[in-house]
Design a protein around this motif. Structure first.
Motif, PDB file in Angstrom:
ATOM      1  N   THR A 241       0.840  -1.204   0.000  1.00  8.16           N
ATOM      2  CA  THR A 241       0.000   0.000   0.000  1.00  8.16           C
ATOM      3  C   THR A 241       0.874   1.252   0.000  1.00  8.16           C
ATOM      4  OG1 THR A 241      -0.086   0.125   2.409  1.00  8.16           O
ATOM      5  CG2 THR A 241      -1.770  -1.220   1.311  1.00  8.16           C
ATOM      6  N   ILE A 242       0.249   2.384  -0.323  1.00  3.55           N
ATOM      7  CA  ILE A 242       0.968   3.663  -0.272  1.00  3.55           C
ATOM      8  C   ILE A 242       1.438   3.932   1.151  1.00  3.55           C
ATOM      9  CG2 ILE A 242       0.667   6.167  -0.492  1.00  3.55           C
ATOM     10  CD1 ILE A 242      -1.245   5.576  -2.857  1.00  3.55           C
TER      11      ILE A 242
ATOM     12  N   THR B  71      -4.326   1.935  -0.906  1.00  4.15           N
ATOM     13  CA  THR B  71      -4.288   1.483  -2.299  1.00  4.15           C
ATOM     14  C   THR B  71      -3.035   0.652  -2.561  1.00  4.15           C
ATOM     15  OG1 THR B  71      -5.495   3.443  -3.041  1.00  4.15           O
ATOM     16  CG2 THR B  71      -4.240   2.231  -4.713  1.00  4.15           C
TER      17      THR B  71
ATOM     18  N   ILE C 225      -0.227  -0.553  -4.898  1.00  8.00           N
ATOM     19  CA  ILE C 225       0.337   0.184  -6.031  1.00  8.00           C
ATOM     20  C   ILE C 225       1.001  -0.707  -7.074  1.00  8.00           C
ATOM     21  CG2 ILE C 225       0.652   2.259  -4.657  1.00  8.00           C
ATOM     22  CD1 ILE C 225       3.596   1.550  -4.383  1.00  8.00           C
TER      23      ILE C 225
ATOM     24  N   GLY D 217       5.384   0.018  -8.061  1.00  9.32           N
ATOM     25  CA  GLY D 217       4.473   1.156  -8.177  1.00  9.32           C
ATOM     26  C   GLY D 217       3.919   1.345  -9.563  1.00  9.32           C
TER      27      GLY D 217
ATOM     28  N   LYS E 252       1.108   0.987 -10.859  1.00  7.83           N
ATOM     29  CA  LYS E 252      -0.225   1.573 -10.998  1.00  7.83           C
ATOM     30  C   LYS E 252      -0.228   3.086 -10.853  1.00  7.83           C
ATOM     31  CE  LYS E 252      -2.552  -2.602  -9.279  1.00  7.83           C
ATOM     32  NZ  LYS E 252      -3.445  -3.161  -8.242  1.00  7.83           N
ATOM     33  N   LEU E 253       0.936   3.665 -10.538  1.00  9.90           N
ATOM     34  CA  LEU E 253       1.026   5.111 -10.342  1.00  9.90           C
ATOM     35  C   LEU E 253       1.835   5.757 -11.453  1.00  9.90           C
ATOM     36  CD1 LEU E 253       1.843   5.155  -6.507  1.00  9.90           C
ATOM     37  CD2 LEU E 253      -0.410   5.358  -7.580  1.00  9.90           C
TER      38      LEU E 253
ATOM     39  N   ARG F 294       4.925   8.355  -7.987  1.00 11.28           N
ATOM     40  CA  ARG F 294       5.919   7.477  -7.354  1.00 11.28           C
ATOM     41  C   ARG F 294       7.017   8.300  -6.690  1.00 11.28           C
ATOM     42  NH1 ARG F 294       5.209   4.351 -12.184  1.00 11.28           N
ATOM     43  NH2 ARG F 294       7.169   5.142 -13.055  1.00 11.28           N
TER      44      ARG F 294
END
Length: 575
Positions: A426-427, A465, A467, A471, A473-474, A479
């Motif tokens: 997660t973030i 969330t 990621i 990362g 998905k960002l 990121r």
């Protein structure tokens, strides 16, 4: 070499002494029970069919059923026990190897790809321990069974027994030769598996580039080449592995035929009973099966030994802490000094840094500029003790960092790199890595300072969330802001920003630059940058070229005095 490896492998069983004793005891009992058909056949023929003993006719089948029920139960217990030990050892050695790799010097990771290291931790550990534990089980049962049957055939007729074992030396020579070849093939097979892992990891990690440049066919060919190499090795492996079984069968039949002719003539002449003859023939042919398994086990163990060599070659690497300093850094008070520092990578011949002399006072902001390959990142890598300087020394408050504990040193430095690395979590968890014991409020404050909260509110799960790997998905800017939040949370007195705003768009860069300026207050900061607009306000700027400092001063001073800085400025500002 083999003896040392065997000893090391056996030492892994030290914590399983009680279980190993039960396994050994059970193997002996199972091996002994496996030999019972020999005396039972003799008694059946001599007592039942010759002497017409009806009591034995009733008892022998019952005894046989009872013995084999006990044997079946014990074999089940034995298999469960040996595989339990095997899987527990796999889990332990895999964790030990993983932890050991994390303790190795940073330079170790220049030698092998990630895929190769993953293969060592996964494939090699499996091959080393699972194969070995299975072979130990088979070898124990077969050795006891062979010894018991050997006893019975010598007890029944020693001269026939000598004929039956005469074939063993003829089997040993090819088996030893095959074992050597299998060791080599086992090692080569594990190496190719590592290449396959590495190829797949690289291809999947770079899937965007693969798709964008239409490299699918090229990647398929690369994997297919390794697959074909592995296939050829496995074909040879099977060819040699399966050679021992038919070899023993042929030799066994030859010896059995001789005994059949020689012993049969003695039965016909009345020298030996029919029970003794048939019991011996049964025992002799039963004896060749455990002998065949023992020979096959010996050849199969070579695969485990080959995998063990690869695992222990990593475990035998000297960890960083053995060469680490003992001094604990309790705080940063005054200055960082580079004194006559030169450095070359262990795998290269050329010097990357040459005679660097540099002093950075507490709370100073030092900007480092230069063309790619000038040595900027290497300069700060040495501060982390990722590598040990080749010549000279680096001091913090007058203390040589080589005499300091690495963990203590790195606790005082926060890092934000150009290649932002985030974990598949997660973030919130990724930010928390900056300070694992931070409170939830501290994490949110760091996120707000790095303007992470400005895009969090658009995500369905907010800070929870997931990621994706690295990362994925960002966006690049998102990121980078998470990485900066992680550094803010760390709250270290020394800060290293290696192209920290390179992945940001203009709007994001403005937000993050504001956060970084607040972060850099009262901190000693190294800023590596290509864009000169981001470092104009630094206390000092140094210009590097070919591993040397060729200019030092403020922005205006360097524009007036340093040709290299002037060239960089003209390329960026004037196009």
């Amino acid at each position: 070499m083999d003896l040392k490896l065997y000893k090391r492998l056996i030492r892994n069983l030290a914590n399983y002494k009680g279980q190993v004793f039960l396994v050994l005891l059970t193997s002996v009992i199972v091996g002994v029970l496996s030999t019972t058909p020999v005396p039972l056949v003799k008694e059946s023929l001599d007592k039942i069919f010759v002497e017409k003993d009806y009591f034995m006719l009733k008892m022998i089948p019952l005894i046989l059923i009872g013995l084999y029920c006990v044997k079946g139960g014990l074999r089940y217990f034995l298999s469960c026990a040996i595989y339990k030990i095997g899987w527990e050892l796999v889990a332990k050695i895999r964790l030990d190897l993983f932890m050991h790799i994390h303790k190795l010097p940073y330079g170790f990771f220049e030698k092998d790809t990630t895929g190769i290291l993953m293969s060592r931790v996964v494939n090699d550990v499996d091959a080393m321990l699972l194969t070995l534990t299975k072979q130990v089980k088979d070898a124990l049962q077969s050795a006891v069974m062979f010894a018991g049957l050997l006893f019975w055939v010598f007890y029944l007729k020693w001269d026939w027994a000598l004929i039956s074992i005469f074939v063993i030396p003829f089997a040993l020579i090819p088996v030893i030769t095959v074992a050597r070849k299998l060791r080599h093939l086992g090692r080569r097979g594990q190496e190719i598996l590592a290449d396959i892992n590495s190829t797949m990891l690289e291809s999947f990690s770079g899937i965007k580039i693969v798709r964008a440049f239409g490299l699918e066919k090229l990647e398929e060919k690369k994997l297919d080449r390794h697959n074909q190499e592995f296939l050829q090795v496995m074909k040879k492996n099977v060819k040699y592995t399966e050679l021992t079984s038919p070899l023993m069968e042929v030799l066994g039949v030859v010896a059995g035929s001789v005994v059949l002719w020689y012993g049969g003539s003695q039965v016909l002449s009345g020298e030996v009973t029919q029970g003794t003859f048939f019991a011996f023939i049964l025992g002799m042919f039963m004896m060749y099966d455990p002998m065949r398994i023992l020979f096959k086990t010996y050849t199969d163990v070579q695969k485990a030994i080959a995998a063990s060599e690869r695992v222990y070659s990593v475990l035998d690497q000297e960890p960083e802490r053995l060469r680490d300093g003992k001094i604990q850094i309790s705080g940063f008070k005054d200055r960082i000094e580079y004194k006559n520092v030169s450095f070359k990578y262990p795998t290269r011949d050329a010097m990357v840094l040459k005679n660097i002399n540099l002093t950075i006072h507490k709370s100073d902001v030092l900007a480092i500029v230069g063309m790619s390959g000038a040595g900027k990142t290497t300069l700060v890598d040495l501060l982390f003790k990722f590598f040990i300087v080749t010549e000279g020394e680096i001091l913090i408050d007058g203390q040589n960092i080589n005499d300091c504990n690495s963990h203590s040193l790195r606790d005082h430095i926060a890092l934000v790199t150009q290649e932002t690395f985030l974990f598949n979590d997660t973030i919130l968890a990724n930010i928390r890595l900056g300070s694992p014991h931070a409170t939830h409020e501290d994490i949110l404050d760091a996120a707000k300072a790095a303007h992470v909260d400005s895009f969090i509110q658009h995500l369905d799960d907010g800070y929870d969330t997931m990621i994706g790997e690295r990362g994925v998905k960002l966006s690049g800017g998102q990121r980078q802001r998470i990485a900066i939040a992680r550094a803010i949370l760390r709250n270290s007195p020394i800060l290293v920003l290696d192209e920290a705003t390179s992945a940001l768009d203009s709007e994001s860069e403005k937000l993050v630059q504001d956060a970084l300026h607040r972060l850099m207050e009262h901190r000693t900061t190294f800023v590596i940058a290509h864009r000169l607009s981001t470092i104009k306000n630094a206390d000092r700027i140094i210009v590097m070229e070919h591993g040397e400092i060729v200019g030092s001063g403020s922005h205006d001073e360097l524009l007036a005095q340093c040709p290299q800085y002037q060239r960089c400025y003209e390329m960026q500002v004037m196009g």
